[in-house]
Design a protein around this motif. Structure first.
Motif, PDB file in Angstrom:
ATOM      1  N   ARG A   1       5.323   9.572   5.579  1.00 34.96           N
ATOM      2  CA  ARG A   1       5.035  10.357   4.377  1.00 34.96           C
ATOM      3  C   ARG A   1       5.156  11.854   4.681  1.00 34.96           C
ATOM      4  O   ARG A   1       5.670  12.624   3.887  1.00 34.96           O
ATOM      5  CB  ARG A   1       3.637   9.978   3.890  1.00 34.96           C
TER       6      ARG A   1
ATOM      7  N   GLN B   1       8.733  12.923   5.010  1.00 35.20           N
ATOM      8  CA  GLN B   1       9.285  12.994   3.654  1.00 35.20           C
ATOM      9  C   GLN B   1       8.844  14.309   2.984  1.00 35.20           C
ATOM     10  O   GLN B   1       9.644  14.983   2.350  1.00 35.20           O
ATOM     11  CB  GLN B   1       8.712  11.794   2.887  1.00 35.20           C
TER      12      GLN B   1
ATOM     13  N   PRO C   1       0.812  -1.222   0.000  1.00 35.60           N
ATOM     14  CA  PRO C   1       0.000   0.000   0.000  1.00 35.60           C
ATOM     15  C   PRO C   1       0.847   1.274   0.000  1.00 35.60           C
ATOM     16  O   PRO C   1       2.085   1.210   0.100  1.00 35.60           O
ATOM     17  CB  PRO C   1      -0.810  -0.128   1.300  1.00 35.60           C
ATOM     18  N   ALA C   2       0.174   2.432  -0.103  1.00 36.80           N
ATOM     19  CA  ALA C   2       0.850   3.729  -0.172  1.00 36.80           C
ATOM     20  C   ALA C   2       1.734   3.966   1.053  1.00 36.80           C
ATOM     21  O   ALA C   2       1.350   3.654   2.187  1.00 36.80           O
ATOM     22  CB  ALA C   2      -0.195   4.839  -0.261  1.00 36.80           C
ATOM     23  N   ALA C   3       2.922   4.494   0.795  1.00 35.46           N
ATOM     24  CA  ALA C   3       3.870   4.889   1.840  1.00 35.46           C
ATOM     25  C   ALA C   3       4.327   3.733   2.730  1.00 35.46           C
ATOM     26  O   ALA C   3       4.733   3.940   3.871  1.00 35.46           O
ATOM     27  CB  ALA C   3       3.313   6.039   2.692  1.00 35.46           C
ATOM     28  N   SER C   4       4.266   2.512   2.189  1.00 37.59           N
ATOM     29  CA  SER C   4       4.786   1.374   2.960  1.00 37.59           C
ATOM     30  C   SER C   4       6.308   1.273   2.807  1.00 37.59           C
ATOM     31  O   SER C   4       6.938   0.450   3.468  1.00 37.59           O
ATOM     32  CB  SER C   4       4.106   0.074   2.519  1.00 37.59           C
ATOM     33  N   GLY C   5       6.883   2.101   1.924  1.00 35.61           N
ATOM     34  CA  GLY C   5       8.339   2.128   1.761  1.00 35.61           C
ATOM     35  C   GLY C   5       8.821   1.521   0.453  1.00 35.61           C
ATOM     36  O   GLY C   5      10.022   1.335   0.256  1.00 35.61           O
ATOM     37  N   LYS C   6       7.886   1.240  -0.465  1.00 31.36           N
ATOM     38  CA  LYS C   6       8.231   0.502  -1.688  1.00 31.36           C
ATOM     39  C   LYS C   6       9.319   1.192  -2.524  1.00 31.36           C
ATOM     40  O   LYS C   6      10.337   0.587  -2.838  1.00 31.36           O
ATOM     41  CB  LYS C   6       6.997   0.304  -2.589  1.00 31.36           C
TER      42      LYS C   6
ATOM     43  N   LEU D   1      10.665  -1.733  11.680  1.00 27.03           N
ATOM     44  CA  LEU D   1      11.983  -1.917  11.064  1.00 27.03           C
ATOM     45  C   LEU D   1      12.543  -0.561  10.646  1.00 27.03           C
ATOM     46  O   LEU D   1      11.781   0.361  10.354  1.00 27.03           O
ATOM     47  CB  LEU D   1      11.886  -2.784   9.801  1.00 27.03           C
ATOM     48  N   THR D   2      13.865  -0.462  10.594  1.00 23.60           N
ATOM     49  CA  THR D   2      14.458   0.719   9.954  1.00 23.60           C
ATOM     50  C   THR D   2      14.506   0.410   8.465  1.00 23.60           C
ATOM     51  O   THR D   2      14.411  -0.754   8.043  1.00 23.60           O
ATOM     52  CB  THR D   2      15.891   0.980  10.452  1.00 23.60           C
ATOM     53  N   GLN D   3      14.692   1.475   7.703  1.00 26.62           N
ATOM     54  CA  GLN D   3      14.768   1.272   6.262  1.00 26.62           C
ATOM     55  C   GLN D   3      15.954   0.353   5.907  1.00 26.62           C
ATOM     56  O   GLN D   3      15.834  -0.521   5.056  1.00 26.62           O
ATOM     57  CB  GLN D   3      14.922   2.624   5.566  1.00 26.62           C
TER      58      GLN D   3
ATOM     59  N   SER E   1      11.446   3.862  -2.058  1.00 25.30           N
ATOM     60  CA  SER E   1      12.779   4.129  -1.518  1.00 25.30           C
ATOM     61  C   SER E   1      13.516   2.812  -1.276  1.00 25.30           C
ATOM     62  O   SER E   1      14.719   2.704  -1.545  1.00 25.30           O
ATOM     63  CB  SER E   1      12.689   4.971  -0.247  1.00 25.30           C
ATOM     64  N   THR E   2      12.792   1.784  -0.821  1.00 24.23           N
ATOM     65  CA  THR E   2      13.420   0.476  -0.596  1.00 24.23           C
ATOM     66  C   THR E   2      13.859  -0.135  -1.927  1.00 24.23           C
ATOM     67  O   THR E   2      14.980  -0.649  -2.045  1.00 24.23           O
ATOM     68  CB  THR E   2      12.428  -0.461   0.133  1.00 24.23           C
TER      69      THR E   2
ATOM     70  N   GLN F   1      15.020  -3.319   6.389  1.00 25.66           N
ATOM     71  CA  GLN F   1      14.177  -3.947   5.355  1.00 25.66           C
ATOM     72  C   GLN F   1      14.958  -4.138   4.060  1.00 25.66           C
ATOM     73  O   GLN F   1      14.790  -5.142   3.362  1.00 25.66           O
ATOM     74  CB  GLN F   1      12.841  -3.207   5.160  1.00 25.66           C
TER      75      GLN F   1
ATOM     76  N   THR G   1       7.016  -3.421   7.933  1.00 20.07           N
ATOM     77  CA  THR G   1       8.135  -2.510   8.210  1.00 20.07           C
ATOM     78  C   THR G   1       7.864  -1.574   9.388  1.00 20.07           C
ATOM     79  O   THR G   1       8.691  -0.715   9.677  1.00 20.07           O
ATOM     80  CB  THR G   1       8.473  -1.648   6.967  1.00 20.07           C
TER      81      THR G   1
END
Ligand code: CDP
Ligand code: CDP
Length: 227
Positions: free
Chosen positions: A153, A156, A8-13, A199-201, A15-16, A204, A196
């Motif tokens: 988000r 960011q 989903p939105a802003a789950s970190g997709k 978790l830190t970026q 940037s990860t 993940q 996540t």
């Protein structure tokens, strides 16, 4: 090799995916950026979003291209980079409407598959592991608590820590967009689910890189056995 990252939105997709691609020496493809570029163009040329006709939006998509860069791919509109213009609030509020149009989805999927056909890629989106690359050897489904996603988000976007009332309002927007995107946001049966929230970026990213390396070893040994 394709690594598919959905969620989903802003789950970190995004940037990860960018970071994982850099570590693996792959290219990053952000499929949402194509839906955003078409929405940006429709907002400037197709009038009131409530009256958008599918054929008209699909015709505008012809002016959008997915162009290779040093690290990945970027959307171009009429041959020019669109940059951060596609991340604005107006685009974010209307992008789910464009993403419901079947002919636009087919168009995006073709562009993304073409990018994956010419390079090793890490692709992020909603339906990459289910529809775009159902045979991807590694699929990740990222999730996180909505409040935490809203908080991230806002950091960011604003470049500072948000107040609780700001997070509450952003959570409303995110949950609404999740519901509009629910049909296409599907965890593949063979995807690895990563929550996540705590978790830190970097954690993940490390997990996904380790999973990708393990998958490559399995594929290489299968290929050696077959040979
Ligand atoms: O970054 P965020 O998760 O907020 O959104 P995005 O990845 O930039 O995607 C923008 C929108 O495009 C989403 O809200 C979906 O409506 C749509 N989308 C989709 O339907 N399928 C995809 N594979 C990628 C994005
Ligand atoms: O592409 P998507 O909308 O799923 O999310 P994103 O734009 O990649 O990530 C939203 C924000 O969450 C970014 O600023 C990330 O750095 C941040 N973040 C994260 O993705 N994962 C964490 N564990 C912590 C922060």
């Amino acid at each position: 090799m394709v690594v598919a990252i959905d969620g989903p939105a802003a789950s970190g997709k995004s940037s990860t995916a960018r970071w994982v691609a850099e570590r693996l020496g792959f290219r990053h493809v952000d499929s949402g950026a194509l839906y955003r570029a078409v929405t940006w163009l429709a907002l400037s040329e197709a009038g009131d979003p409530a009256g958008w006709r599918e054929e008209a939006v699909r015709a505008l998509a012809e002016r959008v291209a997915l162009s290779p860069t040093a690290a990945g791919f970027e959307p171009l509109v009429d041959g020019a980079a669109v940059g951060e213009a596609i991340r604005g609030t107006d685009v974010t509020r209307n992008v789910s409407r464009v993403a419901q149009l079947g002919s636009v989805r087919t168009w995006v999927n073709e562009r993304v598959r073409a990018a994956g056909g010419s390079h090793d890629v890490v692709v992020d989106g909603r339906d990459i592991g289910t529809v775009v690359f159902p045979e991807a050897p590694l699929k990740i489904f990222l999730v996180a608590d909505p409040w935490e996603r809203a908080r991230r988000r806002l950091i960011q976007r604003l470049g500072r820590h948000p107040q609780e009332d700001e997070i509450a309002e952003e959570t409303e927007h995110l949950v609404l967009r999740d519901s509009k995107d629910a049909t296409q946001t599907v965890q593949a049966r063979d995807a690895v689910l990563i929550d996540t929230t705590f978790l830190t970026q970097a954690e993940q990213v490390d997990r996904i890189v380790a999973l990708a390396r393990a998958r490559s070893r399995v594929l290489a040994s299968d290929a050696a056995d077959a040979g």
